[in-house]
Design a protein around this motif. Structure first.
Motif, PDB file in Angstrom:
ATOM      1  N   VAL A  40      14.009  26.200   2.662  1.00 28.86           N
ATOM      2  CA  VAL A  40      15.314  26.298   2.000  1.00 28.86           C
ATOM      3  C   VAL A  40      15.226  27.267   0.822  1.00 28.86           C
ATOM      4  O   VAL A  40      16.109  28.102   0.618  1.00 28.86           O
ATOM      5  CB  VAL A  40      15.826  24.913   1.551  1.00 28.86           C
ATOM      6  N   SER A  41      14.134  27.196   0.056  1.00 26.55           N
ATOM      7  CA  SER A  41      13.991  28.100  -1.092  1.00 26.55           C
ATOM      8  C   SER A  41      13.899  29.554  -0.636  1.00 26.55           C
ATOM      9  O   SER A  41      14.396  30.458  -1.316  1.00 26.55           O
ATOM     10  CB  SER A  41      12.771  27.719  -1.936  1.00 26.55           C
ATOM     11  N   GLU A  42      13.276  29.805   0.523  1.00 23.80           N
ATOM     12  CA  GLU A  42      13.220  31.171   1.059  1.00 23.80           C
ATOM     13  C   GLU A  42      14.615  31.641   1.450  1.00 23.80           C
ATOM     14  O   GLU A  42      14.980  32.784   1.194  1.00 23.80           O
ATOM     15  CB  GLU A  42      12.289  31.229   2.280  1.00 23.80           C
ATOM     16  N   ALA A  43      15.410  30.751   2.043  1.00 20.03           N
ATOM     17  CA  ALA A  43      16.776  31.104   2.421  1.00 20.03           C
ATOM     18  C   ALA A  43      17.588  31.476   1.181  1.00 20.03           C
ATOM     19  O   ALA A  43      18.389  32.411   1.213  1.00 20.03           O
ATOM     20  CB  ALA A  43      17.430  29.946   3.165  1.00 20.03           C
ATOM     21  N   GLN A  44      17.349  30.761   0.086  1.00 22.88           N
ATOM     22  CA  GLN A  44      18.060  31.071  -1.157  1.00 22.88           C
ATOM     23  C   GLN A  44      17.646  32.442  -1.692  1.00 22.88           C
ATOM     24  O   GLN A  44      18.487  33.203  -2.148  1.00 22.88           O
ATOM     25  CB  GLN A  44      17.807  29.980  -2.190  1.00 22.88           C
ATOM     26  N   ILE A  45      16.360  32.759  -1.615  1.00 22.26           N
ATOM     27  CA  ILE A  45      15.869  34.059  -2.084  1.00 22.26           C
ATOM     28  C   ILE A  45      16.522  35.194  -1.295  1.00 22.26           C
ATOM     29  O   ILE A  45      16.933  36.210  -1.859  1.00 22.26           O
ATOM     30  CB  ILE A  45      14.327  34.154  -1.958  1.00 22.26           C
ATOM     31  N   GLY A  47      19.293  34.931   0.605  1.00 22.96           N
ATOM     32  CA  GLY A  47      20.738  34.798   0.732  1.00 22.96           C
ATOM     33  C   GLY A  47      21.212  34.531   2.142  1.00 22.96           C
ATOM     34  O   GLY A  47      22.340  34.828   2.491  1.00 22.96           O
ATOM     35  N   SER A  48      20.328  33.940   2.968  1.00 24.52           N
ATOM     36  CA  SER A  48      20.703  33.659   4.356  1.00 24.52           C
ATOM     37  C   SER A  48      19.843  32.529   4.915  1.00 24.52           C
ATOM     38  O   SER A  48      18.628  32.519   4.729  1.00 24.52           O
ATOM     39  CB  SER A  48      20.507  34.896   5.225  1.00 24.52           C
ATOM     40  N   ALA A  49      20.491  31.620   5.616  1.00 25.91           N
ATOM     41  CA  ALA A  49      19.759  30.552   6.292  1.00 25.91           C
ATOM     42  C   ALA A  49      19.431  30.944   7.731  1.00 25.91           C
ATOM     43  O   ALA A  49      18.873  30.149   8.484  1.00 25.91           O
ATOM     44  CB  ALA A  49      20.579  29.265   6.282  1.00 25.91           C
TER      45      ALA A  49
END
Length: 179
Positions: A40-45, A47-49
């Motif tokens: 989830v933290s990578e998706a936030q970095i 800007g995409s899930a």
């Protein structure tokens, strides 16, 4: 540790006892849950899930676990870490490393990476991460990996491939070395 070996115990930086054991197909549900939480933290970095660790299905994880090797890390029975890898032509290809968000920074990722490297007879290990994943890059470099290549992704980011020499043929520390 090879997949046929028995579990080993390590201690985290906070003193918790971690059991490292071979990953199995039966771990798939827990692994999927763990990787979703971890990425989830990578998706936030980014800007995409829309990334494989978050979109992968249970059936895909099960198939991946059947075709690769890996390790799990558990504290009091709870899955807190997982790593998947395989060897191909003398290269240890490190796949997905996932650590539970509340245990990140405890040394679990380093331990899993070191155990995967020790289990291998490969000459070199390789892994990749995204160019915006600065904490991952710092961790891998601290573990002896060096940047080998950047591949543009067309969105302003790169895939960063990192490599680390492992066992050299004829190295006396390698029990199966020849030469």
């Amino acid at each position: 540790m090879t997949n046929s070996e028995t579990p080993t115990t390590q201690t985290t930086s906070s003193g918790a006892e971690v059991v490292i054991a071979p990953i199995t197909e039966a771990d798939a549900g827990e692994v999927l849950t763990l990787q979703r939480a971890a990425f989830v933290s990578e998706a936030q970095i980014y800007g995409s899930a829309d990334m494989p660790p978050l979109t992968q299905t249970l059936a895909e994880v099960e198939a991946e676990l059947r075709s690769s090797t890996g390790l799990t890390a558990r504290i009091d029975g709870r899955l807190v870490g997982a790593i998947r890898y395989r060897e191909d032509d003398g290269v240890l290809l490190i796949g997905r490393i996932a650590i539970a968000p509340d245990t990140q920074g405890e040394g679990i990722g380093r331990t899993l990476l070191a155990e995967a490297e020790r289990s291998s007879t490969a000459r070199v290990a390789e892994l990749f991460t995204g160019s915006l994943s600065e904490a991952n890059i710092r961790l891998y470099e601290a573990c002896g990996y060096e940047e080998a290549e950047r591949v543009p992704q067309g969105d302003g980011t790169d895939q960063v491939f990192l490599r680390k020499p492992l066992h050299q043929v004829g190295d006396p520390s390698e029990p199966r070395a020849s030469g």
